[in-house]
Structures are given as C-alpha cells and as structure tokens.
Design an enzyme around this catalytic site. Sequence first.
Site: not given
Ligand code: GLA
Length: 669
Positions: A106, A144-145, A300, A348, A351
């Site tokens: 991504r 996202n981020e 998150e 992931e 995780h």
């Molecule tokens: C980030 C992303 C999530 C995921 C987490 C894993 O915060 O926003 O999509 O990848 O990390 O810790």
Amino acid sequence: MQTIRYGGDYNPEQWPEATWREDVRLMREAGVDLVSLGVFNWGLIEPARGEYDWTDLDRIVALLHEHGIGINLGTPTSSPPAWLRKAHPEIRLVDFEGRTLAGGSRHGVCPSSPVYREACAAIVEQLAVRYGAHPGVELWHVHNEYGWANVECYCEVSALAFQAWLADKYEDVDRLNEAWGTAFWGLVYRSFDQVEAPSAAPPGVNPALRLDWKRFSNDQHIANYRLQRDVIAKHSKAPATTNFMIPNCEGMDYWRWAGEVDVVSNNHYLIAEREDHQIELSMSADLTRAVAGGPWMIMEHSTSAVNWQPRNIAKTPGELRRNSLAHVARGADGLMFFQWRASRAGAEKFHSAMVPHGGTDTELWRDVVALGGDLKALSAVVGTEVGADVAVLWDWEAWWALELEWRPSVDLRFRERVEAYYASLWKQHVTVDFAHPEADLSAYRLVVAPSSYALSDAASKNLRGYVEHGGHLVVSYFSGIVNEHDTVHAGPHPGALRETLGLWIEEFHPLREGEGLAIEADPGAGVESAASGRPCLETGARGRIWSEHVRLDGARAVARFASGPDAGRPALTRHDLGRGTAWYAATALDEATGLDELLATALDAAGVERPAGIPGGVEFVRRGPMSFLINHSDQDVTVPGLRGTDVLTGVAHQRSVPVPAGEVVILTD
Ligand code: GLA
C-alpha cells in the site's frame, strides 16, 4: 447517554460470509459498537476504472446496521488498485535516493499526483453518494495514516508542485533568497523553477530548503485530506476523521492538521521492547489530546503484539486493559483496535487482533470482552476534560530543524530531551498538556521547553510575556537558537530566549560520547523553593551530551559545572523576570542526576500541586469526575489519602485505595 465507543478495523472481505455472521454475534458479545470498514478495499469495489462492485459492501453495511453496530466508513485511498498503477506509472512514489518504488503493497504513490488525486476524488464520490446518508454510517475514516510510507515523494511532479508551492508562499524569488539565506555558498535562485527537490545530494544542503520541503510535503497530504473531506461533505452529514500517528510520525505536523478534522483520532502502538513503553503511551495520549483541544479517540492500538517490530513482544496479563484505560484516562472517548479478526493471509497475519487465530477460548478474547464491559461503566467521562497545570512545548518544526545535518552534536535529539522531561513529570504524577510555543500559555503554572531549538519571533515574545505575567518556565540547552528558517537569531545565543533567561552563551561545548560532567550547587545559592527548603541540585547532579559557556546577564547561577570544559561556570540558572521565573539547564540532566530535582523545585516554586503518597509505578490521572490509578508494577500497593467509589466494582474507599499489581482502579467522586 453517550458511551465510550469500542471496536476496531473490520476487514470482512478477507472472510467468507458465514464468518461475517459469527463476527457480528461476537461483536455484540464484546460490546463492540463501532467498526472501521473498507479501509483498504479499493481494488475490490472498483475492479476497473469506473466499474463498481458493491455487492459485498452493501451486504456488510446492512448486516452491521441490522445488529446495531455503527460504521466508521473508510475511504480506501491508501491502497490504490493495481490497475491504476499500471495505467499511470507516473503516480509511483520516488524515494529520497531517486528509486521508483514498486507495487505489491500500500501507500506507494506520489501525494502530489493529479492523476492519483482525481482517482481518489472519483472513488470517494461514489462511496459518499452510495452510503453518505445511510443511518449506519456514523463517521468517515478518510484514507489511512497520511504520510505512513509516503511522507515525501521526489518525482518530477512533486518537484514542480514544490516550485508552485514556493511561488505561492514567497511570491518573489528574492524573498525566498532572503528567508533561506542563499547568499551562503552563492546558492541563490533567479527563478522558482531553479529550485530542486532536496533528494540525495552532496552534504550541506541548505537547511531552509529542507525545512520548506517538509512543510510542503505535509501540506500535500493535508490537501489530499481536504479534497476527500469536501467531496464527502456534499453527500453526508456524518463527521470525518483521519487517523494520526502521534508522536511516531515525524513528517506530519499535526498542529496543522488539527483544525481539518471533525474528530481527532490517533493510532498508537507500543514500542514493545522499551521498558518504559507505558510512559511513551501516556505521552502519545497527552499530545493527541493537546492536538485535539479536548476529547479524541484512539483509532488503532493493538490487543497484544504487532508484527512489524524486530521482536514482537506480546502484552503481559492485564496490559491490554492498562493501556486502553490509560488512553481513556488521558482523554480518549473511543477505543478501537487494529484489527477485529486476525488475518490468515497477507503481511499482517502475525499481528494480534480482537479475535485471535486461537478463537474465543483464549485469555485475549476474554480480555477483549471484559474491556468492553468496563467501558460501559465509564460513560460519565465521555466529553470531559483532563486538567493540567503544566505544559510541555512541542513543535514538529523544531524537531525537523534540530535533526537536520551538521548540528554541533549528533546527540542533540528532539525526542530524547522531551521524553526525559516528560518521564520525570510522569513519575512525579504530574499530568501535563503539550502546547505549541506560540499558543496561549496563560492557563499553565509551569511551562517546560526541553527541546526548542527553533523558535519564531512570535514564540520568543510569547514565552517572554508568559514569564513576565507570572509564568514559570524551564528551558533546556540549545533552545531558542534559530528562527523558522534555521537562521540564527541576531546577537549571542540563545537569541530568542536571551532576555527571558537573563543570560547569553559565549560558546557551545558538546561532550564526547559517554562523557559525564559533575555539577554542584552554587556556593551562594539560596533556598529555591519553600517546599524543599534547600538549594536545587545540591548533591550528585551530573550532565551529559552538552556543556556551554554561560554568561549571566540578569539570571543567577543555581548550580555550576564542577568538571569539564566549563568547570566553575553556570550549569543551572534562575531568572526572576516580571512576576515570573525562568530556569535554564545548560546540560542534559537525567532523572536521578538532577532532572527530578530541578523539576520538583520548579513545580514547587510554581505552586503546582501533586497528589501525595502515590507509589512509584502507579500512573495517576484525573479526568472529569474520575481518578484513574493504573498499577504498572508487579507489587500490590495501597494509595493513601484518596476516597471514592470504585466505578468497576462498586466498592467504596474511605481513606486509602488498594491497587493490586497490574490492576486498574477507577474512582468516582
Ligand atoms: C497501522 C495501519 C494498520 C495496520 C497497523 C498494524 O497503524 O493503519 O492498517 O497496518 O498499522 O500495526
């Protein structure tokens, strides 16, 4: 009545439909009432440009809504589809070294790309039209981020966008030359199109160029957010957010982001191997609250281990609960995890999640369910403030500037000093806010500036006014040296703070790696605060990293270096100015070697009240009507002098409160 929202990232597209039904049942069991949906599904909902497939998303939205689970609807633009990259290779991210980054992950896109922006606007418009008025959609999770892996892009398109950004900012190239000091090395520009993106270059790149590049890069992401937010607002009344990464994304200046979102949300992951990771968590939460200017939500965090650190340490028993409730104590009104159900495939899969690979007969699932129950009992804190008498100055631009190349020492690190000061205050059970150096500080009894290398003229004036009007200020070395373009303030250092601190610096004397310095109370130093009844830094103080030749000009020496290049010269000073006081530490003090003592003295002098008798290892925070006691130690403790009713157990405490090892007790007045 409002409750603390609870849930996580939900990625049902990774699972068969039978699992979705199991998911909603389990969500209800755990008290989950909000999930982030569709954060990465662009490639699934738009299989080819302009062709949309809503089959699964329609069904999932309906299923969640039917079960009373709110939707935080994602826009999937942080993971652009393969067809877009294939059709438009020019959107690919180019890194600092000039490498074009491949797909298969991504974020690998240029934030300034008009092609990417247009494609984002198109898919977001489709989503907003389709779901914008859906009663289940309570919040928009835009992108996202921003800046996770593509803070900066060095492609041609970015370089042109940078030139346009500079032309907009300076209007006349001579103003840029003046601001950047380009007479140095004759690096003068005759037109904006001569300015290059500062990718890998020979050493000594103009620091002002690098700083504006960072501002530009931050602005490109903000522009991308605004684009989506404004498209959504045409079709939906639901508020919008995007998940920040405070404080672990250096490239985004979240002071600038704060006003753009309807709700501030943050992602925070423990740096698991750090022994003091709960303090870093608290710092993240306090800084997020400052950025938000009030309550916020954690978008998150993890139930246990992550998958992307060198050693992914699992949380210990009770740690999930301690971490989550620490966020609530420090202002979070929503508590979300990444992610709901652990993935089987993809990057992931190792995780942690709310539903682990091991299923529901696990400690982790039981903890998730128990936490959901606890949160229901905490509704009274929703919307309430966290009071703080102390502010720590934080400025992303000062961080950027300090850590550019060719500083007096590589040991000058922004977070090293901020974290040292923050940790000392945390251990003294002082809840702090963070503040920008130009912000109104009048509400604080004490302001601490652990690392303020760059300060604008406005900030300089602000800090002086704060002290003159009765504020107490503690400043650490190498602060107030340059302005926002990394130009040294006129006159001797520290130009922006010289008058406030009542001193000037003749020469910097950075220390060798590992070198330490002895510090002793000044023979003439008096009692610095009635509470301690003695001089500050009386015994055993030591300095690291830095020493300098301080010349007093109004301030007095409280302590002096007893060894090193500045032996006999001031190491700690105090300047009474107007109705306030400014302290200055000319070296790196650590907790046990003077920092606790300095801060305790300054807190006393400023009249900051601290709760008495709280044992070490116990985090204490007041939020609204509740007091949070979080025992991070492995010892059962009793906290004296507190009364109230335990919100979670209903037990009333009259005089003292037992907090078992690893437990959390929340008292209501
Ligand atoms: C980030 C992303 C999530 C995921 C987490 C894993 O915060 O926003 O999509 O990848 O990390 O810790």
